[in-house]
Design a protein around this motif. Structure first.
Motif, mmCIF file in Angstrom:
data_model
loop_
_atom_site.group_PDB
_atom_site.id
_atom_site.type_symbol
_atom_site.label_atom_id
_atom_site.label_comp_id
_atom_site.label_asym_id
_atom_site.label_seq_id
_atom_site.Cartn_x
_atom_site.Cartn_y
_atom_site.Cartn_z
ATOM 1 N N ILE A 1 15.025 -15.505 -1.750
ATOM 2 C CA ILE A 1 13.572 -15.412 -1.357
ATOM 3 C C ILE A 1 13.768 -15.265 0.116
ATOM 4 O O ILE A 1 14.129 -15.925 0.934
ATOM 5 C CB ILE A 1 12.854 -16.620 -1.920
ATOM 6 C CG1 ILE A 1 12.877 -17.149 -3.313
ATOM 7 C CG2 ILE A 1 11.443 -16.601 -1.045
ATOM 8 C CD1 ILE A 1 12.536 -18.346 -3.570
ATOM 9 N N ARG B 1 9.865 -11.272 2.936
ATOM 10 C CA ARG B 1 9.313 -10.088 2.408
ATOM 11 C C ARG B 1 8.256 -10.734 1.407
ATOM 12 O O ARG B 1 7.511 -9.674 0.928
ATOM 13 C CB ARG B 1 10.104 -9.083 1.772
ATOM 14 C CG ARG B 1 11.252 -8.303 2.728
ATOM 15 C CD ARG B 1 11.982 -7.321 2.210
ATOM 16 N NE ARG B 1 12.699 -6.682 3.085
ATOM 17 C CZ ARG B 1 14.131 -6.621 3.017
ATOM 18 N NH1 ARG B 1 14.575 -7.298 2.059
ATOM 19 N NH2 ARG B 1 14.895 -6.111 3.718
ATOM 20 N N SER B 2 8.455 -11.872 0.723
ATOM 21 C CA SER B 2 7.559 -12.402 -0.405
ATOM 22 C C SER B 2 6.262 -12.167 0.138
ATOM 23 O O SER B 2 5.262 -12.303 -0.740
ATOM 24 C CB SER B 2 8.023 -13.722 -0.985
ATOM 25 O OG SER B 2 8.016 -14.601 0.321
ATOM 26 N N VAL C 1 4.048 -9.603 -1.138
ATOM 27 C CA VAL C 1 3.322 -9.898 -2.414
ATOM 28 C C VAL C 1 2.256 -10.467 -2.269
ATOM 29 O O VAL C 1 0.984 -10.083 -2.794
ATOM 30 C CB VAL C 1 4.108 -10.480 -3.450
ATOM 31 C CG1 VAL C 1 3.502 -10.715 -4.656
ATOM 32 C CG2 VAL C 1 5.631 -9.509 -3.552
ATOM 33 N N TRP C 2 2.233 -11.653 -1.532
ATOM 34 C CA TRP C 2 1.014 -12.341 -1.158
ATOM 35 C C TRP C 2 -0.212 -11.380 -0.533
ATOM 36 O O TRP C 2 -1.431 -11.488 -0.979
ATOM 37 C CB TRP C 2 1.391 -13.610 -0.165
ATOM 38 C CG TRP C 2 0.189 -14.460 0.343
ATOM 39 C CD1 TRP C 2 0.000 -15.729 -0.482
ATOM 40 C CD2 TRP C 2 -0.752 -14.418 1.188
ATOM 41 N NE1 TRP C 2 -1.030 -16.221 0.069
ATOM 42 C CE2 TRP C 2 -1.517 -15.386 1.249
ATOM 43 C CE3 TRP C 2 -0.935 -13.311 2.183
ATOM 44 C CZ2 TRP C 2 -2.691 -15.512 1.999
ATOM 45 C CZ3 TRP C 2 -1.922 -13.535 3.102
ATOM 46 C CH2 TRP C 2 -2.801 -14.748 3.084
ATOM 47 N N LEU D 1 11.956 -5.338 -2.263
ATOM 48 C CA LEU D 1 11.697 -6.841 -2.240
ATOM 49 C C LEU D 1 12.846 -7.314 -3.479
ATOM 50 O O LEU D 1 12.830 -6.463 -4.572
ATOM 51 C CB LEU D 1 10.128 -7.102 -2.862
ATOM 52 C CG LEU D 1 9.079 -7.354 -1.303
ATOM 53 C CD1 LEU D 1 9.179 -6.250 -0.885
ATOM 54 C CD2 LEU D 1 8.068 -8.038 -2.028
ATOM 55 N N GLU E 1 12.913 -12.446 -6.865
ATOM 56 C CA GLU E 1 12.566 -13.730 -6.309
ATOM 57 C C GLU E 1 11.511 -13.841 -5.340
ATOM 58 O O GLU E 1 10.726 -14.757 -5.409
ATOM 59 C CB GLU E 1 13.828 -14.566 -5.664
ATOM 60 C CG GLU E 1 15.017 -14.974 -6.730
ATOM 61 C CD GLU E 1 15.821 -13.604 -6.970
ATOM 62 O OE1 GLU E 1 15.552 -12.753 -6.509
ATOM 63 O OE2 GLU E 1 16.604 -13.907 -7.885
ATOM 64 N N ASP E 2 11.505 -12.462 -4.554
ATOM 65 C CA ASP E 2 10.440 -12.500 -3.502
ATOM 66 C C ASP E 2 9.131 -12.216 -4.320
ATOM 67 O O ASP E 2 8.104 -13.008 -3.798
ATOM 68 C CB ASP E 2 10.788 -11.341 -2.516
ATOM 69 C CG ASP E 2 11.791 -11.394 -1.616
ATOM 70 O OD1 ASP E 2 11.986 -12.457 -1.132
ATOM 71 O OD2 ASP E 2 12.447 -10.353 -1.237
ATOM 72 N N VAL E 3 9.099 -11.602 -5.484
ATOM 73 C CA VAL E 3 7.757 -11.142 -6.209
ATOM 74 C C VAL E 3 7.260 -12.730 -6.926
ATOM 75 O O VAL E 3 6.180 -12.818 -6.811
ATOM 76 C CB VAL E 3 8.115 -10.378 -7.336
ATOM 77 C CG1 VAL E 3 6.924 -10.111 -8.327
ATOM 78 C CG2 VAL E 3 8.585 -8.871 -6.605
ATOM 79 N N ALA F 1 7.780 -15.673 -5.783
ATOM 80 C CA ALA F 1 7.527 -16.635 -5.137
ATOM 81 C C ALA F 1 6.232 -16.184 -4.550
ATOM 82 O O ALA F 1 5.200 -16.980 -4.116
ATOM 83 C CB ALA F 1 8.655 -16.919 -3.895
ATOM 84 N N GLY F 2 6.137 -14.883 -3.970
ATOM 85 C CA GLY F 2 4.682 -14.404 -3.605
ATOM 86 C C GLY F 2 3.447 -14.537 -4.715
ATOM 87 O O GLY F 2 2.489 -15.052 -4.019
ATOM 88 N N GLU F 3 3.841 -14.669 -6.007
ATOM 89 C CA GLU F 3 3.002 -14.761 -6.781
ATOM 90 C C GLU F 3 2.485 -16.216 -6.725
ATOM 91 O O GLU F 3 1.400 -16.509 -6.892
ATOM 92 C CB GLU F 3 3.423 -14.529 -8.198
ATOM 93 C CG GLU F 3 3.618 -12.938 -8.513
ATOM 94 C CD GLU F 3 2.066 -12.622 -8.854
ATOM 95 O OE1 GLU F 3 1.378 -13.053 -9.775
ATOM 96 O OE2 GLU F 3 1.646 -11.512 -8.106
#
Length: 261
Positions: A7, A10-11, A14-15, A107, A110-112, A114-116
């Motif tokens: 993570i 970069r997450s 997504v945010w 990304l 895990e970034d996706v 976590a961003g969600e």
């Protein structure tokens, strides 16, 4: 730990993507959380309030509308995050293929995820703060404790977002979300001290209620609204942080497994 180390900052992309979509229809998104507590306060606070009068909470007597108002803030926090990270995330993952498109960029999976979850917590923060504003305008909460309530809304929102993401990783289709809503969310909605004091329940009922995440969010928000913080609130914060940490990691693992299939 290796999964969490994937993570990155970069997450936030997504945010930001979800934020931009949210604010393109901000009128539609902000109106329900503003009007809903007004309807509840009028229907239940004034309607039942006349019949019930005052209720006892932690040794003090409060008007029923004042007892109900913090519960509405906690309910808004739960529903906002849970809806966003179940139906919202599932639509983006399965129907819109948004996750596939994002993962094709630098990304990580895990970034996706976590961003969600951070977006789910942010939406919980926004909606519960709107409800809090309505409650303050109605004179049903007190300064300075209510200044901390939005942060509790974000923290509990992250907890419910992580729990929701676990179900998103497990359900075979979108209709299956009926099960967690019926078996988990609805019981919490009714039996977490939101509409009546837990002290009226039998001993076993109170013990079960203490296991529910919404019980601790409700108690924290209510105690802050009344400026009567105690050691049980510290235990509530510890409970929320620990459950958030556990469910966050489990959600990352399960969603990664689902997206790699």
């Amino acid at each position: 730990m290796s999964i969490l180390s994937n993570i990155t900052r970069r997450s936030i992309m997504v945010w930001r993507r979800n934020r931009d979509v949210f604010f393109t229809t901000w009128k539609t998104n902000f109106l329900p959380p503003f009007l809903e507590p007004i309807l509840y306060l009028v229907a239940m606070g004034l309607g039942f309030g006349i019949l019930i009068g005052k209720v006892e909470y932690e040794g003090i007597m409060v008007e029923y509308a004042m007892f109900l108002a913090p519960g509405l803030v906690a309910i808004s926090s739960m529903y906002s995050a849970f809806f966003e990270c179940t139906y919202g995330s599932y639509v983006r993952m399965h129907y819109q293929k948004t996750f596939d498109a994002i993962i094709a960029t630098p990304l990580s999976i895990e970034d996706v995820i976590a961003g969600e979850m951070f977006w789910g917590a942010t939406k919980s923060f926004l909606n519960s703060t709107i409800v809090l504003v309505v409650v303050c305008i109605a004179g049903l909460a007190r300064f300075p404790g209510i200044l901390i309530v939005p942060f509790i809304g974000f923290l509990s929102g992250l907890m419910f977002a992580a729990i929701a993401m676990i179900f998103t990783a497990l359900v075979p289709n979108i209709d299956s979300f009926n099960y967690p809503f019926f078996l988990l969310i609805t019981p919490m909605f009714l039996f977490s001290g939101t509409f009546f004091p837990l002290s009226v329940l039998p001993g076993w009922g109170q013990a079960l209620a203490e296991l529910l995440p919404l019980t601790h969010s409700t108690r924290l928000i209510r105690d802050l609204s009344y400026n009567m913080i105690g050691w049980t609130d510290l235990l509530g914060v510890i409970y929320i942080i620990m459950l958030t940490g556990i469910t966050f990691v489990v959600a990352i693992i399960l969603m990664r497994r689902r997206l790699i299939k």
